[in-house]
Design a protein around this motif. Structure first.
Motif, mmCIF file in Angstrom:
data_model
loop_
_atom_site.group_PDB
_atom_site.id
_atom_site.type_symbol
_atom_site.label_atom_id
_atom_site.label_comp_id
_atom_site.label_asym_id
_atom_site.label_seq_id
_atom_site.Cartn_x
_atom_site.Cartn_y
_atom_site.Cartn_z
ATOM 1 N N SER A 209 0.770 -1.133 -0.016
ATOM 2 C CA SER A 209 0.025 -0.018 0.140
ATOM 3 C C SER A 209 0.913 1.368 -0.083
ATOM 4 O O SER A 209 0.613 2.309 -0.795
ATOM 5 N N ALA A 210 1.999 1.129 0.853
ATOM 6 C CA ALA A 210 2.707 2.356 0.692
ATOM 7 C C ALA A 210 3.466 2.555 -0.635
ATOM 8 O O ALA A 210 3.422 3.643 -1.201
ATOM 9 N N GLY A 211 3.658 1.398 -1.535
ATOM 10 C CA GLY A 211 4.298 1.174 -2.688
ATOM 11 C C GLY A 211 3.237 2.032 -3.549
ATOM 12 O O GLY A 211 3.715 2.684 -4.481
ATOM 13 N N LEU A 212 2.073 1.620 -3.496
ATOM 14 C CA LEU A 212 1.185 2.318 -4.224
ATOM 15 C C LEU A 212 1.028 3.979 -4.178
ATOM 16 O O LEU A 212 1.157 4.496 -5.094
ATOM 17 N N LEU A 213 0.981 4.311 -3.044
ATOM 18 C CA LEU A 213 0.884 5.657 -2.661
ATOM 19 C C LEU A 213 2.420 6.465 -3.225
ATOM 20 O O LEU A 213 1.930 7.437 -3.972
ATOM 21 N N ALA A 214 3.452 5.601 -3.046
ATOM 22 C CA ALA A 214 4.621 6.272 -3.676
ATOM 23 C C ALA A 214 4.414 6.417 -5.091
ATOM 24 O O ALA A 214 4.904 7.405 -5.625
ATOM 25 N N ALA A 215 4.057 5.146 -5.629
ATOM 26 C CA ALA A 215 4.175 5.490 -7.095
ATOM 27 C C ALA A 215 2.845 6.663 -7.671
ATOM 28 O O ALA A 215 3.225 7.358 -8.475
ATOM 29 N N ALA A 216 1.941 6.661 -6.843
ATOM 30 C CA ALA A 216 1.026 7.872 -7.190
ATOM 31 C C ALA A 216 1.541 9.200 -6.926
ATOM 32 O O ALA A 216 1.646 10.020 -7.844
ATOM 33 N N PHE A 217 2.491 9.327 -5.890
ATOM 34 C CA PHE A 217 3.032 10.691 -5.793
ATOM 35 C C PHE A 217 4.002 10.911 -6.875
ATOM 36 O O PHE A 217 4.014 11.907 -7.283
ATOM 37 N N ILE A 218 4.817 9.809 -7.060
ATOM 38 C CA ILE A 218 5.943 10.071 -7.827
ATOM 39 C C ILE A 218 5.429 10.371 -9.276
ATOM 40 O O ILE A 218 5.878 11.138 -10.348
ATOM 41 N N GLY A 219 4.230 9.932 -9.843
ATOM 42 C CA GLY A 219 3.626 10.055 -10.822
ATOM 43 C C GLY A 219 3.179 11.372 -11.115
ATOM 44 O O GLY A 219 3.569 12.061 -12.270
ATOM 45 N N ILE A 220 2.917 12.075 -9.992
ATOM 46 C CA ILE A 220 2.421 13.433 -10.280
ATOM 47 C C ILE A 220 3.065 14.494 -9.726
ATOM 48 O O ILE A 220 2.639 15.866 -9.875
ATOM 49 N N VAL A 221 4.156 14.140 -9.135
ATOM 50 C CA VAL A 221 4.662 15.348 -8.132
ATOM 51 C C VAL A 221 5.362 16.275 -9.017
ATOM 52 O O VAL A 221 5.860 16.004 -10.305
ATOM 53 N N PRO A 222 5.255 17.585 -9.044
ATOM 54 C CA PRO A 222 5.813 18.748 -9.979
ATOM 55 C C PRO A 222 7.335 18.419 -9.758
ATOM 56 O O PRO A 222 7.804 18.930 -10.742
ATOM 57 N N GLY A 223 7.866 18.230 -8.822
ATOM 58 C CA GLY A 223 9.376 18.153 -8.997
ATOM 59 C C GLY A 223 9.822 17.234 -9.911
ATOM 60 O O GLY A 223 11.068 17.472 -10.517
ATOM 61 N N TYR A 224 9.063 16.031 -9.974
ATOM 62 C CA TYR A 224 9.659 15.249 -11.175
ATOM 63 C C TYR A 224 9.043 15.699 -12.425
ATOM 64 O O TYR A 224 9.698 15.555 -13.634
ATOM 65 N N ILE A 225 7.749 16.070 -12.541
ATOM 66 C CA ILE A 225 7.053 16.481 -13.842
ATOM 67 C C ILE A 225 7.823 17.450 -14.275
ATOM 68 O O ILE A 225 8.293 17.684 -15.864
ATOM 69 N N SER A 226 8.579 18.484 -13.663
ATOM 70 C CA SER A 226 9.234 19.547 -14.279
ATOM 71 C C SER A 226 10.354 19.318 -15.134
ATOM 72 O O SER A 226 10.672 19.838 -16.049
#
Lengths: 119, 790, 442
Positions: free
Chosen positions: B147-164
């Protein structure tokens, strides 16, 4: 050779005990591995000396040759520790067969890079 | 068993497990979809175009790779870059990115899908972001659970720091590097956990890929040894560590040397020495262990310790000696600037002049990470609770990355994954606590059932996040912790968090004095969490669409009526160059635009964004900051036909050359301190002005002249106003004798000047120009042929 | 630009083969006061005989214009209206410079008067004395006024024919500036000086001399006929006094029964100015590896490269371009920012017109240029630049399998072999062990 730093009088005895204990406690298979390790170490030392004393000109060739021995050495040492029955509880997920498969795969990858780098 | 809400009891464990894994797969798929979709703003708002600067080079290189094959690419010498020095592209790039898209391109063509290479390039980054989400999931799973993995995946998927760094069109090394980073770390953790040479080998292979793809591989090169070192120092040495590290290092290092750009660096430069030292140390320790297993001496531990220390000191001494003797290259300047942020400004202005090498501003942490930045320390603290080997890794990673992200803007990128992981751990712990249906006072519970439910519940949770962008997080942890008086200091939040999450991790223990009672408290916390998560989604969407999706080749402005107005000056000018100038016409511009000119105008450039030759860049800086007379010989020597400047004064585009001008001056001054002096470009009061008060040196500089040439005429006698600097431009504009205005784009952003040929009659062009305009020449004195005898 | 010029010259050569002897065309505009047109008939007739088509035009006449629609109407222009102050509006210093840029050749005569032409002279780095101060000389003793001077041409000049008799001259001297494109064709005699006999002011002369240093307007450093070759290739001749071309001077004896050299001299000047003599061109250049014939797109550092240029010279007698092995001092640069190789480019024996050399490409990659930049006074400037990138060796272009490395090869191979052996033995051992254990269990 950590014990070397101890008192010189103890030195010889320490090594002797070590050798004795080694001979007694190690299974033949492990000894076989150790022989291989010893060969690799010799080969590595020879190459290193040649590099320092004669020439390191094709530096990539030296690196390739040397790292092939070092790499093979550590992979074999890994294999050794994985098949060592004493370490059974450390490697719960790695059976000796799996260990050998890992070892073989790692070595093949290693040698692929070695030959790629050699020329 | 008391539960806060009824649980279905007729499910077999197998069904629960199957459903949970199905939900996980669906959730991951949806997360990938969301990650890709949110990166497509750039394509939708503008068009399918390569962004910014570096990606243009990568794109151009990829085209060469796709059309001529890998070997030709490897040997590609680009005579149009760094004219006339040329650039050995094959030996000076990280080819991973181009090779990746080349493979994809060829693969698609093999399937008879005639995709344009440009689209492959544009969409590569979003595609890899989905893989990153998966890698992060795997990584976090090792830390905590699915479950933590899914949350992390969701975060990294849309976090602006990476999207930039990974929107569609941002075709840069980082696009694939973060995936490789996470996956290498995952393999490392896996290798460490299992003591498996297989995962060590896989880690090494991905490490090789990473080395081929991004200069940031040094981060891995130092992270993993650091982790190993810390483990050893904590007395956690194990054969598993030996196996994992040795197999990774031996194969990885050899592999990394296959990349031409890296070459022998792994055995010759300081940055890589740490890994080698740890490797050596491990061998010694392992040998020591072996010896110990045979000799059970009580003193052994002491001896081992002594020898380790001695070896360490000896090794450092040898290393120092080698560095001193020059056999090992000292740290590079870029590296120094990581430790001393003032270093670059003092010694290497060329590095300091890049905006992404500046220290990070605090607001950008919030901008890029939003509420994750608050959860992040909580997650790190949670890692201490269990402190398995892999948790130590996360802790080290968090500490290192936080520091580096504070030093350099662009290293924010390496911080982002660990922030996502740590936050996900924290958040999922929180949710676990509050969704767990167990009432605290019961002693016996069917463990398996409740756990399964937890998993499936959070699984569902995760899926709902990504599906409808609802995901995300919460500051409300502090509310849950009740007493936390104010939302201020992070430390407060941390302690709250620890308090709040204290209960759940000890779930399995028989005595439970703490816990959550009733549905209401659960609902409040969960609702808040969901609210936070959805707010995070909105934030991410907003940031992505507004801040990070501009291609910067095409600019957008908003008209008064709210409609969007596209400013396309760059392409207008580049296509003008492409169509109106001979193919071998050399274009000089500041290096920011080198790649774009090469990519879009297809003309040789003097300098470009690959900053390997300081002197050459300084030459351009000198030409720009000198007077026309002094610049002209430089221009002729380098066969410059056109000079291109970016001028934002008319429409208020602040990233123009006048604003970068001081960097040119500084860089030039670094090489020619006698000829170019920075203080001369300021007013006596020390101001940087371009109006009447500007210093004479400033007014006579080529850059000033080219920027403001005929600018005042545009205002038809009214006071001309530079909208970027909010200063009034002198009514009598500068004159140009050695250059002709060739082209000025619609909004005056790009101005192109043609360099005149030498005068036919061997005069200097200034007097030739004066003559051409019919001005009377001053009667020149005949040259005395004899010296007067004194 | 070079190729354009070459085509231009080629066309010119083809056309001129049938009529005149100039390499650039045979139409000549003469701007001269109609009243004085007949004073220079010997010179003009000489030109006509050679096949030039002369068009006469008074300075103030509007037609025919010298440049129409940016195209020069004539191949050569002679300006004999040396005293005219006001020309028609298409003849200005600016338009004359433009003519030069359009490769039209000029002969410009000056006088002691201040005219637009004398201000034009300043643009060529020619400094004229103040108005009204012609060149005078009291040597040799003669019956003519001191401002009419016989000057013996320099016999070593490549422009003039050998042994021309002294030339009568009357007009202004010129002091030459530092411009390397400028060179004297006829120098003032050592005993001569500029003086205010012609209504000039002595003060102005003294002033000007003082400004420039002692003895400025005197001696043989002054020039009276000056050649100039613009960077575009057009030629200009400045003549201090128009009388040099006159019938009167042509017929006048220098000494007893020795005819003056004026006629010959004037014709020589025209021959040079109108691109008949000392006209060279580079027909083509080629470069390739030694022992190869076709050029490579790029060279590798350390390659041995051959470079050759084919140079011809215009032959005014036949109007054709003949291969010419006549220059011995041509140099070739192999340049990237600075010349990395600078070598002589000598004529190749047995291959007329071919100049060749071979050299080793420097150990430096970059965009190099083969540059011929040949500028000799009087001769056409030769310029040729061929760009060629020099690249580092390919990844497989380095030597492989060096003997020094054999221990490493042996090491790597032995490791692999040992690995295979080890694996085989290990697996065999496995089997044995299994058997053993089986046997035990049984």
């Amino acid at each position: 050779m950590a014990p070397k730093s101890s008192a010189p009088t103890q030195q010889t005895t320490a090594i002797q005990t070590l050798w004795k204990a080694y001979n007694e406690q190690t299974s033949d298979r492990l000894k076989f591995i150790d022989a291989f390790l010893f060969f690799l170490m010799l080969s590595g030392i020879v190459q290193f000396l040649y590099c320092i004393l004669v020439t390191n000109f094709p530096f990539n060739a030296f690196l390739a040759g040397f790292s092939s021995t070092v790499g093979q050495f550590v992979l074999t040492a890994s294999l050794r520790s994985q098949v060592n029955p004493e370490n059974k509880n450390e490697f719960k997920e790695v059976s000796p067969e799996r260990a050998f498969a890992d070892f073989a795969l790692g070595s093949i990858v290693l040698h692929f890079f070695v030959y790629n780098f050699l020329g | 068993m008391t539960t806060a809400y009824p649980l279905p009891s007729n499910l077999s464990p197998a069904t629960v497990a199957n459903t949970a894994s199905l939900l996980r797969i669906v959730a991951l798929a949806l997360i990938s979809g969301a990650a890709i979709a949110s990166r497509l703003f750039a394509v939708i708002n503008f068009e399918s175009i390569i962004h910014e600067f570096d990606p243009w080079f990568n794109y151009r290189a990829t085209r060469v790779l796709a059309s001529q094959g890998f070997y030709e690419f490897w040997n590609w010498f680009d005579p149009t870059a760094w004219y006339p020095l040329g650039r050995v592209v094959g030996g000076t790039v990280y080819p991973g990115l181009m090779a990746t898209s080349g493979v994809i391109y060829n693969f698609l063509h093999a399937l008879n899908l005639p995709v344009d290479i440009r689209n492959v390039c544009v969409l590569l980054a979003p595609g890899f972001s989905a893989l990153t989400a998966w890698a992060t999931y795997m990584f976090t799973k090792e830390m905590k659970d699915e479950s933590a993995g899914l949350l992390a995946a969701a975060f990294i998927g849309i976090v602006p720091g990476y999207i930039s760094r990974s929107v569609a069109g941002s075709y840069d090394n980082e696009a694939i590097a973060i995936f490789l980073l996470m996956f290498t770390f995952y393999c490392w953790i896996k290798a460490l956990k299992q003591g498996s040479a297989l995962f060590g080998t896989i880690a090494a292979i991905f490490y090789f890929y990473m080395v081929a793809a991004w200069g940031g591989y040094v981060f891995i090169t130092n992270m993993i040894p650091l982790h190993a070192l810390v483990l050893i120092l904590m007395g956690r040495f194990s054969s598993r560590l030996y196996v994992g590290y040795s197999s990774w290092y031996a194969i990885g290092t050899l592999a990394s040397m296959q990349v031409p750009f890296v070459g022998f660096q792994p055995v010759k430069t300081s940055e890589h020495m740490g890994a080698l030292a740890v490797f050596g140390l491990l061998q010694i320790v392992a040998f020591g262990q072996l010896v110990r297993s045979h000799v059970s001496s009580a003193q052994f531990q002491k001896l081992l310790y002594a020898s380790v220390v001695a070896t360490g000191i000896l090794g450092t001494a040898v290393f120092g000696l080698l560095t001193y003797k020059g056999w090992i290259a000292p740290w590079t300047g870029r590296f120094y600037s990581l430790w001393d942020t003032g270093y670059a400004k003092k010694y290497i202005p060329i590095i300091a002049s890049v905006s992404e090498h500046q220290p990070t501003a605090w607001p950008s942490f919030f901008m890029d990470l939003q509420f994750l930045i608050f959860l992040f320390p909580a997650g790190v603290i949670l890692c201490f609770r269990e402190l398995r080997d892999e948790h130590i890794f996360v802790i080290i990673y968090a500490v290192m990355a936080s520091y580096f992200a504070g030093v350099m803007v662009r290293l924010m990128l390496t911080l982002t994954p660990v922030v996502c992981v740590a936050s996900a751990v924290a958040l999922s712990t929180l949710l676990d606590t509050y969704i767990d249906p167990k009432e605290p006072d019961t002693g016996d519970d069917t463990k398996s059932e409740s756990e399964a439910t937890v998993v499936s519940a959070s699984g569902t949770n995760g899926s709902s996040f990504s599906a409808t962008p609802t995901p995300t997080p919460s500051k409300k942890i502090k509310k849950a912790a009740a007493a936390a008086a104010a939302p201020l200091p992070t430390s407060g939040i941390i302690s709250d968090l620890v308090a709040a999450t204290g209960g759940p991790t000890r779930r399995g223990e028989p005595i439970k004095t703490k816990g959550i009672f009733g549905m209401d408290s659960r609902l409040i916390v969960i609702m808040h969490t969901l609210a936070m998560l959805s707010f995070f989604v909105f934030h991410c969407t907003w940031v992505t669409s507004n801040a990070y999706s501009s291609p910067s080749v095409v600019l957008a402005s908003t008209n008064q009526d709210g409609s969007q107005h596209i400013i396309d000056d760059f392409r207008e000018a580049y296509y003008w160059l492409r169509q109106n100038t001979p193919e071998d016409a050399v274009v000089m511009s500041w290096w920011d635009y080198g790649y774009q000119i090469a990519g879009m105008a297809d003309r040789p450039t003097l300098v470009d964004n690959n900053t390997w030759n300081n002197t050459h860049i300084a030459t351009v800086g000198k030409a720009m900051s000198s007077t026309e007379e002094n610049a002209y010989p430089i221009l002729r020597k380098h066969d410059v036909d056109y000079v291109l400047v970016i001028f934002g004064g008319l429409i208020g585009y602040s990233g123009d050359d006048i604003n970068k001008f001081l960097w040119m001056v500084r860089i030039a001054q670094g090489v020619w301190p006698d000829e170019i002096q920075e203080p001369n470009y300021f007013t006596p009061q020390g101001e940087y002005r371009i109006d009447d008060m500007a210093s004479q040196t400033m007014k006579n500089s080529l850059m000033y002249k080219m920027s403001y040439y005929r600018f005042a005429e545009l205002f038809g006698g009214n006071q001309a106003m530079d909208r970027v600097r909010q200063q009034q431009v002198p009514k009598v504009g500068p004159t140009l004798d050695y250059l002709d205005e060739a082209f000025t784009s619609e909004n005056w952003i790009v101005r192109i000047y043609q360099v005149k040929k030498e005068d036919l009659l061997g005069r200097d062009l200034k007097s030739a120009n004066a003559f051409g305009q019919g001005k009377k020449r001053k009667r020149t004195k005949p040259v005395p042929r004899r010296r007067a005898i004194v | 630009m070079l190729s354009f010029r070459r085509i231009f010259l080629l066309i010119a050569a083809v056309t001129s083969a049938v009529s005149a002897k100039s390499s650039t065309g045979d139409s000549v505009l003469v701007v001269v006061e109609p009243s004085r047109q007949n004073d220079y008939s010997i010179f003009f007739n000489g030109l006509k005989e050679k096949g030039y088509e002369l068009t006469f035009r008074a300075p103030k006449e509007e037609k025919p214009v010298i440049i129409q629609d940016d195209v020069p109407s004539f191949a050569h222009v002679i300006l004999f209206a040396s005293e005219t102050k006001n020309f028609a509006k298409d003849i200005t210093p600016q338009s004359l410079v433009e003519l030069l840029s359009l490769k039209t050749n000029l002969i410009i005569a000056l006088s002691t008067k201040q005219t637009p032409l004398s201000s034009l002279a300043a643009e060529f780095s020619i400094v004229l004395p103040p108005p009204g101060t012609p060149l005078v000389s009291y040597f040799p003793e003669r019956s003519e006024p001191p401002s009419v001077i016989p000057i013996a041409p320099d016999s070593s000049s490549s422009i003039l024919s050998k042994d021309i008799h002294p030339v009568w001259f009357s007009g202004v001297p010129m002091s030459l500036g530092n411009n390397p494109l400028l060179f004297p064709i006829l120098r003032a005699p050592a005993e001569s000086f500029a003086a205010e006999v012609d209504g000039g002011s002595a003060d102005a002369l003294v002033d000007s001399a003082e400004k420039g240093g002692e003895g400025l307007w005197a001696g043989s450093q002054l020039s009276v006929v000056t050649g100039f070759q613009a960077l575009g290739g057009a030629r200009v001749t400045w003549v201090g006094g128009v009388e040099l071309f006159s019938d009167e001077y042509a017929k006048k004896e220098v000494s007893k029964s020795v005819e003056s050299g004026n006629k010959k001299f004037a014709s020589d000047i025209a021959t040079w100015t109108f691109q008949e003599t000392l006209v060279l061109r580079i027909d083509r250049t080629e470069h390739h590896l030694v022992n190869a014939t076709s050029p490579k797109e790029h060279y590798t550092t350390g390659d041995e490269v051959e470079f050759a240029a084919y140079i011809s010279k215009f032959n005014p007698k036949t109007g054709k371009w003949d291969p010419c092995a006549c220059r011995k001092d041509i140099q070739l640069d192999f340049t990237m920012l600075d010349p990395h190789v600078r070598t002589a480019l000598p004529p190749v024996p047995g291959a007329p017109g071919k100049y060749g050399t071979a050299f080793r490409v420097p150990d430096r990659h970059g965009v190099f240029k083969f540059v011929i930049d040949y500028k000799r006074k009087g001769w056409t400037h030769l310029h040729s630049s061929t760009t060629v990138p020099v690249v580092p060796p390919r990844h497989d272009g380095y030597p492989r399998f060096l003997s020094a490395a054999w221990p490493y090869y042996a090491g790597a191979i032995s490791t692999s072999v040992a690995f295979l052996l080890f694996s085989a033995l290990w697996l065999a051992g496995d089997v044995r062990e299994m058997k053993k254990s089986k046997g035990k269990s049984e």
